[in-house]
Design a protein around this motif. Sequence first.
Motif, PDB file in Angstrom:
ATOM      1  N   LEU A  38       0.819  -1.209   0.000  1.00 29.04           N
ATOM      2  CA  LEU A  38       0.000   0.000   0.000  1.00 29.04           C
ATOM      3  C   LEU A  38       0.853   1.259   0.000  1.00 29.04           C
ATOM      4  O   LEU A  38       0.436   2.291  -0.535  1.00 29.04           O
ATOM      5  N   ASP A  39       2.041   1.192   0.579  1.00 33.96           N
ATOM      6  CA  ASP A  39       2.926   2.362   0.563  1.00 33.96           C
ATOM      7  C   ASP A  39       3.397   2.688  -0.845  1.00 33.96           C
ATOM      8  O   ASP A  39       3.730   3.846  -1.138  1.00 33.96           O
ATOM      9  N   ALA A  42      -0.094   4.268  -2.600  1.00 32.07           N
ATOM     10  CA  ALA A  42      -0.706   5.495  -2.095  1.00 32.07           C
ATOM     11  C   ALA A  42      -0.301   6.764  -2.844  1.00 32.07           C
ATOM     12  O   ALA A  42      -1.170   7.541  -3.261  1.00 32.07           O
ATOM     13  N   SER A  75      -5.296   1.122   7.229  1.00 30.86           N
ATOM     14  CA  SER A  75      -5.114   2.019   6.085  1.00 30.86           C
ATOM     15  C   SER A  75      -6.213   3.077   6.032  1.00 30.86           C
ATOM     16  O   SER A  75      -7.381   2.786   6.304  1.00 30.86           O
ATOM     17  N   ASP A  76      -5.823   4.288   5.652  1.00 30.67           N
ATOM     18  CA  ASP A  76      -6.832   5.324   5.406  1.00 30.67           C
ATOM     19  C   ASP A  76      -7.146   5.440   3.923  1.00 30.67           C
ATOM     20  O   ASP A  76      -7.843   6.356   3.490  1.00 30.67           O
TER      21      ASP A  76
END
Length: 283
Positions: A38-39, A42, A75-76
């Motif tokens: 996810l990093d 994003a 996670s947002d």
Amino acid sequence: MTPQNAVDAHHHIWDLSVRDQDWITGPALAPIRRNFGLDDLAPEARAVGVTATVLVQTVCVPEETPEFLAAAHGSDLVAGVVGWTDLTAPGIADTLAALRELPGGDRLVGIRHQVQGEPDPRWLVRPDVLRGLAAVADAGLVYDLVVLPRQLPAAAEAAESLPQLTFVLDHLGKPPIAAGALDPWAGHIKALAARPNTVCKLSGMVTEADWDSWTANGLRPYADTVLDAFGPGRLMFGSDWPVCRLAGTYGEVFDAARVVTDGLSEDERDEVFGTTARRVYGL
């Protein structure tokens, strides 16, 4: 104009040190044979105005879904998870209920199975599969369809048999874009879209096209087919990141989706790039 608060309704992550992705084989797929998290996603998503995503299963093993729910929990960005469970298992209802109790279980929005890998083109209408799909509906979840064109007729039959379940077609049903053919895929799409409980993702087009020479206008006949069949209220954008990286960057895939929807009104575009996904998946 780039939509703000857009939704990416289809992406993946994987860590090869946790589990092999046995479908990533051969030199052509080498660029994506590494870890994607996810990093990594994003900054690329946020650069184009995506503020919420749907994380979709990659392999048919029970351990992956709890991992994805945990990732979403922290996670947002990930607003929903489409996981996997064995549709044919007698205890599927209990399994779905147990997933809901896990950290991030509130973000479980759907189930998917690699139907494209099933040799039986009518796998979706087997009695044991239909029972499992009914359990998915009973749990308040949707079902993502990853199928080949020859499997679309069975998908339409399943949708007709289970009007209480929403079926979401991934990647337009994988039309033969590189070959430049529309039929019989287009006819199958119209038959599926005739069922009101079906939705389609505007995703996966660039990897069905020629990876090195595709253009947005070359994708347009396929996008037009699903737009005409489903309408913008039943169509949602998905990047298919990181698989899309075989043919283009996240930004290029997003821009291509903008180009092929340039004939829509602003409200219709908002549906494709957010409203449909939020409604269908309950994000």
